[in-house]
Design a protein around this motif. Structure first.
Motif, PDB file in Angstrom:
ATOM      1  N   VAL A  84       0.802  -1.225   0.000  1.00  0.00           N
ATOM      2  CA  VAL A  84       0.000   0.000   0.000  1.00  0.00           C
ATOM      3  C   VAL A  84       0.833   1.272   0.000  1.00  0.00           C
ATOM      4  CG1 VAL A  84      -1.875  -1.193   1.188  1.00  0.00           C
ATOM      5  CG2 VAL A  84      -0.202   0.061   2.533  1.00  0.00           C
ATOM      6  N   SER A  85       2.169   1.160   0.032  1.00  0.00           N
ATOM      7  CA  SER A  85       2.997   2.359   0.103  1.00  0.00           C
ATOM      8  C   SER A  85       4.378   2.080  -0.476  1.00  0.00           C
ATOM      9  CB  SER A  85       3.155   2.821   1.563  1.00  0.00           C
ATOM     10  OG  SER A  85       3.900   1.856   2.313  1.00  0.00           O
ATOM     11  N   LEU A  86       5.103   3.154  -0.785  1.00  0.00           N
ATOM     12  CA  LEU A  86       6.479   3.001  -1.244  1.00  0.00           C
ATOM     13  C   LEU A  86       7.344   2.383  -0.167  1.00  0.00           C
ATOM     14  CD1 LEU A  86       7.183   6.319  -3.228  1.00  0.00           C
ATOM     15  CD2 LEU A  86       6.918   4.002  -4.147  1.00  0.00           C
ATOM     16  N   ALA A  87       7.072   2.707   1.088  1.00  0.00           N
ATOM     17  CA  ALA A  87       7.862   2.135   2.184  1.00  0.00           C
ATOM     18  C   ALA A  87       7.721   0.616   2.202  1.00  0.00           C
ATOM     19  CB  ALA A  87       7.415   2.732   3.518  1.00  0.00           C
ATOM     20  N   GLU A  88       6.510   0.083   1.943  1.00  0.00           N
ATOM     21  CA  GLU A  88       6.335  -1.359   1.916  1.00  0.00           C
ATOM     22  C   GLU A  88       7.023  -1.976   0.703  1.00  0.00           C
ATOM     23  OE1 GLU A  88       2.236  -2.071   4.497  1.00  0.00           O
ATOM     24  OE2 GLU A  88       2.224  -2.501   2.339  1.00  0.00           O
ATOM     25  N   VAL A  89       6.979  -1.280  -0.430  1.00  0.00           N
ATOM     26  CA  VAL A  89       7.699  -1.760  -1.612  1.00  0.00           C
ATOM     27  C   VAL A  89       9.186  -1.878  -1.306  1.00  0.00           C
ATOM     28  CG1 VAL A  89       8.389  -1.174  -3.966  1.00  0.00           C
ATOM     29  CG2 VAL A  89       6.002  -0.863  -3.254  1.00  0.00           C
ATOM     30  N   GLU A  90       9.744  -0.869  -0.679  1.00  0.00           N
ATOM     31  CA  GLU A  90      11.174  -0.870  -0.364  1.00  0.00           C
ATOM     32  C   GLU A  90      11.513  -1.956   0.648  1.00  0.00           C
ATOM     33  OE1 GLU A  90      11.554   3.141   0.878  1.00  0.00           O
ATOM     34  OE2 GLU A  90      11.451   3.960  -1.171  1.00  0.00           O
ATOM     35  N   ALA A  91      10.645  -2.182   1.640  1.00  0.00           N
ATOM     36  CA  ALA A  91      10.906  -3.222   2.633  1.00  0.00           C
ATOM     37  C   ALA A  91      10.937  -4.598   1.982  1.00  0.00           C
ATOM     38  CB  ALA A  91       9.842  -3.177   3.730  1.00  0.00           C
ATOM     39  N   CYS A  92      10.034  -4.859   1.059  1.00  0.00           N
ATOM     40  CA  CYS A  92      10.003  -6.166   0.392  1.00  0.00           C
ATOM     41  C   CYS A  92      11.195  -6.332  -0.547  1.00  0.00           C
ATOM     42  CB  CYS A  92       8.695  -6.331  -0.370  1.00  0.00           C
ATOM     43  SG  CYS A  92       7.255  -6.511   0.714  1.00  0.00           S
ATOM     44  N   ALA A  93      11.599  -5.256  -1.222  1.00  0.00           N
ATOM     45  CA  ALA A  93      12.766  -5.327  -2.104  1.00  0.00           C
ATOM     46  C   ALA A  93      14.030  -5.600  -1.303  1.00  0.00           C
ATOM     47  CB  ALA A  93      12.895  -4.032  -2.902  1.00  0.00           C
ATOM     48  N   ARG A  94      14.159  -4.980  -0.131  1.00  0.00           N
ATOM     49  CA  ARG A  94      15.318  -5.234   0.727  1.00  0.00           C
ATOM     50  C   ARG A  94      15.346  -6.683   1.176  1.00  0.00           C
ATOM     51  NH1 ARG A  94      13.906  -0.240   3.081  1.00  0.00           N
ATOM     52  NH2 ARG A  94      12.970  -1.335   4.857  1.00  0.00           N
ATOM     53  N   TRP A  95      14.178  -7.208   1.564  1.00  0.00           N
ATOM     54  CA  TRP A  95      14.146  -8.599   2.010  1.00  0.00           C
ATOM     55  C   TRP A  95      14.538  -9.528   0.865  1.00  0.00           C
ATOM     56  CZ3 TRP A  95      11.801 -13.002   0.332  1.00  0.00           C
ATOM     57  CH2 TRP A  95      11.933 -14.128   1.157  1.00  0.00           C
ATOM     58  N   ALA A  96      14.020  -9.291  -0.334  1.00  0.00           N
ATOM     59  CA  ALA A  96      14.340 -10.151  -1.473  1.00  0.00           C
ATOM     60  C   ALA A  96      15.837 -10.127  -1.762  1.00  0.00           C
ATOM     61  CB  ALA A  96      13.553  -9.693  -2.702  1.00  0.00           C
ATOM     62  N   ALA A  97      16.462  -8.961  -1.664  1.00  0.00           N
ATOM     63  CA  ALA A  97      17.899  -8.859  -1.914  1.00  0.00           C
ATOM     64  C   ALA A  97      18.691  -9.632  -0.861  1.00  0.00           C
ATOM     65  CB  ALA A  97      18.315  -7.393  -1.945  1.00  0.00           C
ATOM     66  N   ALA A  98      18.257  -9.509   0.411  1.00  0.00           N
ATOM     67  CA  ALA A  98      18.970 -10.195   1.487  1.00  0.00           C
ATOM     68  C   ALA A  98      18.753 -11.700   1.429  1.00  0.00           C
ATOM     69  CB  ALA A  98      18.507  -9.649   2.836  1.00  0.00           C
ATOM     70  N   ALA A  99      17.547 -12.128   1.041  1.00  0.00           N
ATOM     71  CA  ALA A  99      17.229 -13.556   0.995  1.00  0.00           C
ATOM     72  C   ALA A  99      17.774 -14.221  -0.258  1.00  0.00           C
ATOM     73  CB  ALA A  99      15.720 -13.761   1.088  1.00  0.00           C
ATOM     74  N   GLY A 100      18.085 -13.423  -1.253  1.00  0.00           N
ATOM     75  CA  GLY A 100      18.592 -13.976  -2.501  1.00  0.00           C
ATOM     76  C   GLY A 100      17.533 -14.698  -3.316  1.00  0.00           C
ATOM     77  N   ARG A 101      16.299 -14.337  -3.105  1.00  0.00           N
ATOM     78  CA  ARG A 101      15.211 -14.922  -3.899  1.00  0.00           C
ATOM     79  C   ARG A 101      14.083 -13.911  -4.015  1.00  0.00           C
ATOM     80  NH1 ARG A 101      11.066 -17.553  -0.734  1.00  0.00           N
ATOM     81  NH2 ARG A 101      11.515 -17.617   1.505  1.00  0.00           N
ATOM     82  N   PRO A 102      13.292 -14.018  -5.068  1.00  0.00           N
ATOM     83  CA  PRO A 102      12.233 -13.030  -5.278  1.00  0.00           C
ATOM     84  C   PRO A 102      11.103 -13.182  -4.268  1.00  0.00           C
ATOM     85  CG  PRO A 102      12.074 -14.767  -6.919  1.00  0.00           C
ATOM     86  CD  PRO A 102      13.353 -15.018  -6.161  1.00  0.00           C
ATOM     87  N   MET A 103      10.368 -12.103  -4.096  1.00  0.00           N
ATOM     88  CA  MET A 103       9.194 -12.109  -3.220  1.00  0.00           C
ATOM     89  C   MET A 103       7.963 -11.757  -4.035  1.00  0.00           C
ATOM     90  SD  MET A 103       8.347 -10.110   0.305  1.00  0.00           S
ATOM     91  CE  MET A 103       6.685 -10.227   1.013  1.00  0.00           C
ATOM     92  N   ARG A 104       6.924 -12.563  -3.879  1.00  0.00           N
ATOM     93  CA  ARG A 104       5.662 -12.292  -4.576  1.00  0.00           C
ATOM     94  C   ARG A 104       4.870 -11.241  -3.803  1.00  0.00           C
ATOM     95  NH1 ARG A 104       1.937 -16.704  -6.655  1.00  0.00           N
ATOM     96  NH2 ARG A 104       1.725 -15.192  -8.335  1.00  0.00           N
ATOM     97  N   ALA A 105       4.347 -10.275  -4.530  1.00  0.00           N
ATOM     98  CA  ALA A 105       3.548  -9.210  -3.924  1.00  0.00           C
ATOM     99  C   ALA A 105       2.603  -8.661  -4.972  1.00  0.00           C
ATOM    100  CB  ALA A 105       4.438  -8.100  -3.374  1.00  0.00           C
ATOM    101  N   ALA A 106       1.525  -8.040  -4.517  1.00  0.00           N
ATOM    102  CA  ALA A 106       0.656  -7.252  -5.375  1.00  0.00           C
ATOM    103  C   ALA A 106       0.897  -5.785  -5.039  1.00  0.00           C
ATOM    104  CB  ALA A 106      -0.803  -7.620  -5.149  1.00  0.00           C
ATOM    105  N   LEU A 107       0.472  -4.925  -5.915  1.00  0.00           N
ATOM    106  CA  LEU A 107       0.685  -3.496  -5.722  1.00  0.00           C
ATOM    107  C   LEU A 107      -0.653  -2.794  -5.811  1.00  0.00           C
ATOM    108  CD1 LEU A 107       3.050  -1.518  -5.299  1.00  0.00           C
ATOM    109  CD2 LEU A 107       3.097  -1.186  -7.786  1.00  0.00           C
ATOM    110  N   GLN A 108      -1.021  -2.075  -4.739  1.00  0.00           N
ATOM    111  CA  GLN A 108      -2.272  -1.324  -4.747  1.00  0.00           C
ATOM    112  C   GLN A 108      -2.024   0.090  -5.252  1.00  0.00           C
ATOM    113  OE1 GLN A 108      -5.373  -1.907  -1.818  1.00  0.00           O
ATOM    114  NE2 GLN A 108      -4.005  -3.188  -0.584  1.00  0.00           N
ATOM    115  N   LEU A 109      -2.888   0.526  -6.163  1.00  0.00           N
ATOM    116  CA  LEU A 109      -2.786   1.849  -6.767  1.00  0.00           C
ATOM    117  C   LEU A 109      -4.079   2.608  -6.491  1.00  0.00           C
ATOM    118  CD1 LEU A 109      -1.323   0.679 -10.194  1.00  0.00           C
ATOM    119  CD2 LEU A 109      -0.044   1.654  -8.277  1.00  0.00           C
ATOM    120  N   ASP A 110      -3.962   3.825  -5.987  1.00  0.00           N
ATOM    121  CA  ASP A 110      -5.140   4.637  -5.704  1.00  0.00           C
ATOM    122  C   ASP A 110      -5.556   5.367  -6.975  1.00  0.00           C
ATOM    123  OD1 ASP A 110      -7.153   6.190  -4.697  1.00  0.00           O
ATOM    124  OD2 ASP A 110      -5.817   7.614  -3.693  1.00  0.00           O
TER     125      ASP A 110
END
Length: 452
Positions: free
Chosen positions: A192-218
């Motif tokens: 729901v926010s850029l902060a959540e997008v960034e948190a998931c991208a950081r986790w994917a980079a640290a885990a070395g694998r992609p993370m599935r997510a949807a993106l909500q747009l207002d």
């Protein structure tokens, strides 16, 4: 505007018209005023229900017998932690919401027919609109539903326990959970926010694998989701999405129930434009009412919620839907009262004739709004009856004068909401969506399931 109110069952007597004025609302537990002047009242003849015998079997509850885990109540207890014997005793003197899982399956099949060629998913947020997430999810999974929308990680865990392998989208985004927790469960946060997008991208980079997510747009509702400017920023800086596998681009119609509102087309156009700058993913904009907006809306991944339960949420009637709910309450006492007797707090109702009045064990503590006294269509053995004296916390009175005594005696069941007494007229009187009433009743009362 809501669906037309259905006619009363054949042979039903006309509802007793309101008699006497209604004063200002009294506190729920205030004593009823005594009538003054005109001589003493005649004492009513009262027949009360006998002490209930233990029920033969405990009702199916979505957090116990239906397969979900966790509180409230320990395993084998009632929904509020009562011992089984206490829960069974209360079952005879409390309302019950019967949920027809076959009707839910039929509504899903109807939605699939209407939604073709698009894909459909089921919205089961808020404990499946109060009807019980686990049994409803299991029934839909058996009917072929493979994608669901819930509120948060807790609901996703309950969902996946009965529908393993399904897509579990979480509409509240990460909320207070971590990307790692979503990845471990296999749930999909609708960010729901850029902060959540960034948190998931950081986790994917640290885990070395992609993370599935949807993106909500207002695109116009103004609640959760990235703004148009934030979406443009992601399009200009695609590295911010590195490591994310987008399962859907999600938005919500503001005028979902108004087919001719120009805002609908404007939101669809904006979503399609924003999607052009983002990684390819299925679009999800239409909800239940969207299936009735026209062919251009039957694309992508539609989210079907209220239609599953047979509630009408559009100014255009949605055909082929079966209400899945039946709210019933036991008669616990019947009293004979003379004409002129005032009943309820502050004498809210005055009897225009000698009457038999049944008291049932249901009230606003069970999710029944006080406006039900005017807008409800209760019936006993298929015959309409009228509410007298308003709706109290746990009790409501019904005029059963026109019914045979055997039909309305202690232990009989009054039906307060069902296909013949639907939620829509009551919701209209409440000036709210039908889902409001369905959810608050479902959250408050014991549930039993048909077609499990």
């Amino acid at each position: 505007m809501t669906a037309p109110r259905p006619s009363a069952p054949a042979g039903a007597p006309a509802a007793v018209p309101p008699t006497g004025g209604r004063g200002p609302a009294a506190p729920a537990d205030a004593p009823a005023p005594r009538r003054t002047g005109g001589g003493a009242e005649t004492e009513p003849t009262v027949v009360r229900a006998p002490e209930p015998a233990p029920a033969r079997g405990a009702a199916t509850d979505d957090r116990t017998a239906a397969g979900a885990s966790g509180p409230p109540g320990a395993a084998g207890s009632g929904r509020d932690g009562r011992a089984p014997a206490m829960a069974a005793s209360r079952a005879a003197t409390a309302p019950v919401l019967r949920v027809d899982l076959d009707a839910i399956r039929a509504n899903w099949a109807q939605a699939c027919r209407l939604g073709a060629p698009g894909r459909l998913s089921a919205v089961l947020k808020a404990d499946a609109y109060g009807l019980g997430l686990a049994p409803v999810a299991r029934a839909l999974a058996e009917a072929g539903c493979a994608a669901f929308w819930v509120n948060d990680l807790d609901e996703a865990q309950r969902l996946l326990a009965v529908a393993p392998g399904a897509q579990a989208f979480c509409l509240m985004g990460l909320a207070d959970a971590t990307p790692a927790a979503f990845a471990a469960l296999g749930a999909i946060p609708a960010l729901v926010s850029l902060a959540e997008v960034e948190a998931c991208a950081r986790w994917a980079a640290a885990a070395g694998r992609p993370m599935r997510a949807a993106l909500q747009l207002d695109t116009g509702l103004g609640r959760l989701g990235l703004s148009e400017a934030e979406a443009a920023r992601l399009a200009a800086e695609p590295e911010r999405l590195a490591g994310l596998e987008l399962a859907a681009l999600v938005s919500h119609l503001a005028a979902y129930n108004l087919p001719d509102d120009p805002g609908n087309a404007a939101q669809l156009a904006l979503l399609e434009r924003l999607a052009c700058g983002l990684p390819r993913a299925v679009l999800s904009l239409s909800a239940s009412s969207g299936l009735f907006l026209g062919p251009e809306w039957r694309q992508g991944l539609a989210r079907v919620g209220s239609a599953l339960f047979g509630t009408q949420t559009s100014v255009v009637r949605q055909p082929g839907l079966r209400p899945c709910y039946s709210l019933e309450a036991p008669v616990i006492a019947v009293a004979a009262h003379p004409a002129g007797r005032r009943l309820g707090y502050r004498g809210a109702g005055e009897l225009s004739r000698p009457s038999r009045i049944a008291t049932i064990a249901a009230g606003y503590a069970d999710g029944l709004p006080q406006v039900y006294a005017e807008a409800g269509r209760p019936h006993v053995q298929g015959r309409r009856v009228a509410v007298v004296g308003g709706v109290a916390m746990n009790l409501t009175m019904l005029d059963v004068t026109d019914l045979p005594e055997a039909a309305a005696r202690p232990g009989a069941r009054a039906v307060l909401l069902d296909a013949a007494a639907p939620v829509e007229p009551v919701a209209e009187a409440m000036a709210c969506a039908p889902n409001v009433l369905l959810t608050q009743v479902g959250a408050a009362v014991r549930k039993e399931y048909l077609g499990a």
